[in-house]
Structure formats: C-alpha cells, structure tokens
Design a protein around this motif. Structure first.
Motif, short mmCIF file in Angstrom:
data_model
loop_
_atom_site.label_atom_id
_atom_site.label_comp_id
_atom_site.label_asym_id
_atom_site.label_seq_id
_atom_site.Cartn_x
_atom_site.Cartn_y
_atom_site.Cartn_z
N ASP A 259 0.80 -1.32 -0.07
CA ASP A 259 -0.17 -0.13 -0.15
C ASP A 259 0.90 1.20 0.02
O ASP A 259 0.52 2.19 0.53
CB ASP A 259 -0.91 0.01 1.52
CG ASP A 259 -2.07 -1.26 1.22
OD1 ASP A 259 -2.45 -1.40 0.20
OD2 ASP A 259 -2.21 -1.62 2.18
N VAL A 260 1.94 1.08 -0.79
CA VAL A 260 2.80 2.48 -0.78
C VAL A 260 2.11 3.32 -1.94
O VAL A 260 1.96 2.85 -2.97
CB VAL A 260 4.27 2.06 -0.99
CG1 VAL A 260 5.21 3.38 -1.35
CG2 VAL A 260 4.71 1.40 -0.04
N ALA A 261 1.71 4.49 -1.35
CA ALA A 261 1.08 5.41 -2.58
C ALA A 261 2.14 6.43 -3.13
O ALA A 261 2.08 6.90 -4.17
CB ALA A 261 -0.03 6.25 -1.62
N ARG A 262 2.97 6.84 -2.37
CA ARG A 262 3.88 8.06 -2.85
C ARG A 262 5.44 7.64 -2.17
O ARG A 262 5.36 7.40 -0.99
CB ARG A 262 3.73 9.26 -2.26
CG ARG A 262 2.17 9.85 -3.25
CD ARG A 262 1.82 11.06 -2.61
NE ARG A 262 1.52 10.87 -1.30
CZ ARG A 262 0.05 10.52 -1.25
NH1 ARG A 262 -0.70 9.96 -2.27
NH2 ARG A 262 -0.39 10.11 0.32
N VAL A 263 6.44 7.84 -2.89
CA VAL A 263 7.78 7.82 -2.55
C VAL A 263 8.54 9.10 -3.00
O VAL A 263 8.50 9.39 -4.18
CB VAL A 263 8.53 6.31 -3.13
CG1 VAL A 263 9.99 6.28 -2.64
CG2 VAL A 263 7.44 5.20 -2.82
N ALA A 292 -4.52 6.03 2.39
CA ALA A 292 -5.12 6.18 3.83
C ALA A 292 -6.25 4.92 3.76
O ALA A 292 -6.75 4.28 2.82
CB ALA A 292 -6.04 7.29 3.39
N GLY A 293 -6.36 4.62 4.92
CA GLY A 293 -7.39 3.51 5.41
C GLY A 293 -8.63 4.13 6.01
O GLY A 293 -8.80 5.12 6.26
N PRO A 294 -9.33 3.30 6.69
CA PRO A 294 -10.70 3.58 7.33
C PRO A 294 -10.35 4.52 8.47
O PRO A 294 -11.01 5.51 8.78
CB PRO A 294 -11.24 2.22 7.83
CG PRO A 294 -10.52 1.43 6.88
CD PRO A 294 -9.24 1.59 6.66
N GLY A 295 -9.36 4.50 9.05
CA GLY A 295 -8.90 5.51 10.02
C GLY A 295 -8.01 6.69 9.71
O GLY A 295 -7.55 7.28 10.48
N GLY A 296 -7.80 6.99 8.40
CA GLY A 296 -7.28 7.96 7.82
C GLY A 296 -5.95 7.62 7.22
O GLY A 296 -5.55 6.56 7.26
N SER A 297 -5.12 8.55 7.09
CA SER A 297 -3.72 8.29 6.39
C SER A 297 -2.68 7.98 7.26
O SER A 297 -2.48 8.53 8.51
CB SER A 297 -3.30 9.84 5.73
OG SER A 297 -3.93 10.01 4.60
#
Length: 428
Positions: A259-263, A292-297
């Motif tokens: 789940d890596v979105a940005r590097v 981000a998941g259910p609890g936020g980023s």
C-alpha cells in the motif's frame, strides 16, 4: 559460480580482449571500403565508420569478475557468500551515432536474468547545449549512481545507493551552461519489467561547479524524485547488500511494504578534486507515504543514508570531470583514471595505482518499522595496467543491526562483518 552459458562465452571473449591487441598495443584499422567505410579495432572495441552520411557504430563491452571471502563476528550465522567467485557484469554495448545530433545506445547484461537491459535509449542533440532522451536510462539522481560502474572508486557503490532506483523507461531533457547542468524527466518502471507496475515518477537534478579548471573542480548538486503509485502496483522495499555483490542476502532490509502510495527522495552532493586527489560525499533522505485507510492516512516513514569517500592517484593524473554525456542523463560526473602511454605495462611501465577510503551508513528504522542499520568502512586499492584493464582489492568492515525481514536467518542482535573482495575489470 560463473553464470550461464552465454555469460561463459562472454567471459572468454572478454579475457581475449585483455590481450595487448585489444588494449591498443596493435590497434587495427582496415582499408577503406567501397563506400568509404572503415573498420577499427582498439581499446574502445570495434568501430565501423561511414563518412557520408556520417555514421559510426561502436561495439563495446565490459566484464566484471568478482572473488572474495567474508566472516561474521557472531557464530551461528549462515554462510556469507554462496559463491566465492561470480560474474558481476557481462555487458555488450553497441552505440550508433548518426551525424552530430542522434545517438542510439543499448546495453545488455548476460549475467543478470532479471534486469538484463540497461541503457536502451535514443538521444537527440539538435538544440544548443541540450539533450533530449527517450528510452531506458538512469534516473537523474545521485552523483555516485550516475558515474559509470567502470569508474566508481570501489567494487560497489555505497550503502546509500539503496535509495537510488535502477534504470527506468522514460523521457528526459538535459541542459548545461559553462559550469552548470540541469536535467529533468518522467519515468515508469524498468524496460525489463515491462515499464508498468511501479507508478510514475518525476525526477530532476541540478549541479554547479564554482571552480572548474583542468586541475581543480568544486562540485555541488541537488536532486529529487517524486513517485506516485496505484494500489495495483507491486509491493515496495529498500535494501542493501553491504557493498559486496557476493553476499547471499541484504543485512538492512525493510521487507515488502504494501500500500505504498508515494515515494519521495532528496539527495545532496559535494565533490572536490585537486590534481590526483578527490573527495566526494552525498546525503540521501527517502520518505514513504501509504494509502489512507478507514482510520485516515498512516504517518509517513522516513529513511536516510550517506557516504563520504576520498581517493588519491599515486602516480598519475586525477579523474577528469565531465560536464555533459554523449546521451542520457549522466551529467556532471567524474570519469575513470587515465593510463598514459608511457606507464602502460605493455610499453614497459608499471601502470597507475589509486588508493581510496570510504565511510557509508544507512538507517532503515522508523515509526515501528525495523529495517536495520549498517555502518561500513572501506579501504581500496586499484591498479590500472592498461587503458581497458583494472584490478581492484577492497577491505570492508561493517557493523550491522539486521532488519526484521532478515531476523529468521540473521537474528536480531548486532554483529560485525569483515569482507575482502577483489575484481578483474575489463572494458572496451
């Protein structure tokens, strides 16, 4: 273990090129053909030149053959090197130059079944002081990475090179002035991986040399990469193999990060050369953000590394600073050690000797992730008996706290590792 059958064939051909004939002792140039073409065979390989239109095809290559041993301070650890001898690189490198504006470059590594394609690009130089490049090339990031592996001070680049991506497919534009360069580009994945699967990155590097003469160079550089990824892309990781390719596994390793979105990566460079003396240093910081998941980023994770190294050519000239490449993104780098005609062993000389030392470090621990820590001190001696032949001996002392991804084989307690590695390096 010395590789597959293609690698073995390449090894035989490369060792043949270590003879004085390939080293330039008996360079051969054929008579002009029916169209004025000429064939030349020397230390630069095989070169076929056509006069009108002006076209040059050069077929070069490189062979890096490593051998070494290593020992751990803590008993019970697995064997360090599964093979004591291995082919590190076995490249064939054809380059086609058309007129003054077009360069087509290709590099294929017979010893690497996973990423055999290195440079594979088309470059256009039709605009003043500008190079446009399309294809598989080095991302413009890190002075150490952009230097040819024929010319690095040691057998391997520093621990901080873990943060530098391999060659990627993309488009780049580079421009230079009298003492400065700027390169920017957009990149996907490596050509050997099918271009996709790792998002899209924007990268840039700028350098300036406030002192730039034949004998003295002062270099500063700043580079960055920002990569956006999708949820369907492959897992992401950082790892390093302790500055010796023969190790069976990395010591510092984040393991696969889902789940890596940005590097993002940021690197700062410094180098100073005065005659035969060179000192070079870099600091690199990398940051990873997850989707981000259910609890936020989730909070971002940051890692860092760097090195400082110095070298002295004992009986020859220093390393030349090259502001511009023939094509691609390798601006503002230091070239290899030159071997003057009178110092060549085939001419009765003793060759050229270079000594070097380096301290490097990497930290892959952050916010509950234990990727590991490592600190290495490296001493090196290089001997250049001929212009296309180099022998390297390195001693590396490392202090390691292994990452969780390697705990099953390396445990969790710190240990030290001492490595001796040598390389026979042929390039033409």
């Amino acid at each position: 273990m010395i590789g597959s059958r293609p690698a073995q064939a390449f090894l035989a051909a490369s060792l043949a090129c270590a003879t004085p004939a390939c080293a330039g002792d008996d360079a051969f140039e054929g008579m002009a053909g029916p169209y004025g073409e000429r064939l030349r065979y020397d230390e630069k390989g095989l070169t076929l030149t056509f006069p009108d239109p002006e076209v040059t095809l050069n077929i070069g290559g490189r062979l890096h053959l490593d051998a070494g041993t290593a020992g751990f301070s803590r008993p019970g650890l697995p064997e360090a090197f599964p093979d004591k001898v291995a082919v590190r690189r076995a490249w064939i490198e054809p380059t086609l130059t058309i007129g003054k504006d077009w360069v087509i470059a290709f590099q294929y590594d017979f010893s690497d079944p996973q990423l055999p394609i290195n440079d594979a690009f088309v470059a256009w130089k039709g605009l003043p002081d500008t190079i446009l490049t399309l294809g598989n090339m080095k991302v413009p990031f890190s002075l150490e990475w952009l230097q040819s592996n024929n010319d690095t001070l040691f057998t391997e680049r520093s621990l901080a090179n873990a943060f530098v991506p391999d060659r990627r497919f993309g488009f780049a534009v580079g421009h230079h002035g009298q003492a400065w360069t700027a390169v920017a580009g957009v990149f996907g994945n490596a050509a050997s991986n099918g271009i996709g699967g790792d998002g899209v990155a924007a990268a840039g590097r700028a350098t300036v040399a406030p002192i730039l003469t034949d004998d003295e160079t002062l270099h500063f550089g700043l580079a960055g990469i920002y990569r956006r990824r999708s949820r369907s892309d492959d897992d992401f990781s950082f790892s390093t193999q302790a500055e010796a390719s023969l190790f069976a596994r990395p010591f510092a390793d984040t393991g696969d990060l889902p789940d890596v979105a940005r590097v993002s990566r940021l690197g700062a460079e410094f180098a100073y050369r005065n005659g035969p003396f060179l000192v070079q240093a870099e600091y690199i910081r990398a940051e990873i953000e997850r989707f981000a998941g259910p609890g936020g980023s989730p909070p971002a994770r940051a890692f860092q590394g760097g090195y400082i190294e110095a070298a002295l050519v004992l009986n020859g000239e220093g390393r030349r600073y090259a502001l511009t490449p023939n094509g691609g993104t390798t601006y503002a780098t230091f070239k290899g050690v030159a071997v003057p005609e009178g110092q060549r062993v085939s001419r009765g000389g003793i060759g050229v000797f270079e000594v070097a030392a380096r301290f490097s470090a990497i930290d892959l621990d952050d916010r509950g992730l234990r990727g590991g820590l490592e600190r290495d001190v490296t001493l090196g001696l290089s001997w250049y008996p001929e212009p296309n032949l180099r022998l390297i001996a390195n001693y590396i002392h490392g202090r390691v706290r292994p990452g969780a991804a390697q705990s099953d084989t390396l445990g969790t307690a710190p240990f030290s590792v001492d490595t001796v590695i040598g390389r026979l390096q042929i390039y033409w």
